[in-house]
Design an enzyme around this catalytic site. Structure first.
Site: not given
Length: 330
Positions: A159-160, A162, A182, A244, A273, A292
């Site tokens: 939950m940063g 983005i 975290r 990622r 990728e 991506h």
């Protein structure tokens, strides 16, 4: 400022698959003397002491100890995007080189893509398009159905910036929002989007209709989602990854999708990728993969370039560096 007074900045190349965008060059050359890797290698003796910064556009040029040893006056590496897993922060720190990235300018577009993947997967847009344009289609079956997004439960892992923007968008879809992070967000932030904190990721996985991954890749998040975690998810759940590829155990994901442990996956990231053309993920109908493209809009890429320019200028003049990546790698 005359050209010879401009700071020498190393780039990989201009144009092509991985190069600096050609329409960014005019702006950059107002501030820097751009040196491509080809130019550098051809005139290493003269340029090695001139270069004071590296402009790292989509993980190019590759930075290793050999390169660092050859650039005694290097002060800063400006890296595009959020992720820094392609950089050895300990190594760069040992050479006194500072690092910056562009985390905030990419967050809106990446959150938008997360929602787009959720909607495309749930409403089976790719399959629907294929059916609509197929020369073999005589009718549209009435029992060809998708799943609801509105009112469903979304679990956000990470939950940063983005992740929070995804939650803001999900609120408009009247989704129940769970999150694992975290650190717990403050009550005001939680209340603004109606998010409920899950201290244990297992609780989130068991309850969510959609699990969206938006974490940085670190040793702690490497293969965060594996066989055990996938088996905790609902058989009707969809996994969405906009972080990622290595955050997910890809072999375990293939197995889970093939055996209907989970319903579907929507992935903007994989490893490698692109995937090998015979990879099983490419053959599954319950998978959507995009190349991506989380931050891939003209406006955002331009802002990333401008942010990197500001960081390099600050790093070379001793000013505080915007978006400096502090500390060493874990």
């Amino acid at each position: 400022m005359e050209d010879q007074e401009l700071p020498y900045v190393l780039i990989d190349c201009i144009g092509g698959k991985h190069g600096v965008y050609e329409d960014h060059v005019e702006f950059l050359e107002k501030h820097f003397r751009l040196i491509t890797m080809k130019e550098y290698l051809e005139n290493k003796k003269f340029l090695s002491k001139k270069i004071s910064a590296i402009y790292m556009w989509y993980q190019k040029p590759v930075i290793n100890e050999e390169l660092l040893q050859s650039l005694p006056n290097l002060k800063i590496v400006a890296s595009s995007g959020v992720g820094i897993d392609h950089l050895d922060l300990n190594l760069l720190s040992s050479y006194g080189v500072k690092v910056s990235n562009t985390p905030f300018v990419v967050s809106t577009d990446t959150a938008d893509l997360g929602m787009a993947l959720m909607l495309a997967s749930s409403r089976r847009l790719v399959e629907g398009y294929q059916m609509a344009v197929s020369p073999d289609t005589d009718y549209f079956p009435a029992d060809w159905l998708g799943a609801e997004v509105s009112g469903a439960t979304l679990g956000i892992v990470g939950m940063g910036t983005i992740g929070y923007k995804v939650a803001e968008r999900a609120k408009a879809f009247e989704m129940k929002i769970l999150y694992h992070n975290r650190n717990q967000r403050n009550r005001e932030e939680e209340s603004a989007v109606g998010a409920i904190y899950c201290k244990k990721i297992d609780d989130l996985l068991q309850q969510s209709d959609f699990v969206l991954l938006s974490v940085n890749l670190t040793p702690q998040t490497h293969k965060l989602i594996g066989k055990r975690e996938l088996e905790l998810m609902k058989p009707t759940a969809t996994l969405i990854n906009i972080s990622r590829g290595l955050v997910v155990d890809q072999d375990a994901l293939v197995e889970a999708l093939q055996n209907k442990v989970i319903k579907a996956a929507a992935l903007d990231v994989t490893y490698p990728e692109p995937l090998p053309r015979d990879h099983p993920l490419l053959k599954l109908k319950n998978v959507i993969i995009t190349p991506h493209i989380g931050s891939a809009t003209k406006k955002t890429r331009r802002l990333m370039m401008e942010n990197m320019t500001e960081s390099i200028q600050a790093g070379l003049t001793g000013l505080p560096i915007p978006n400096e990546v502090s500390g060493k790698a874990a």
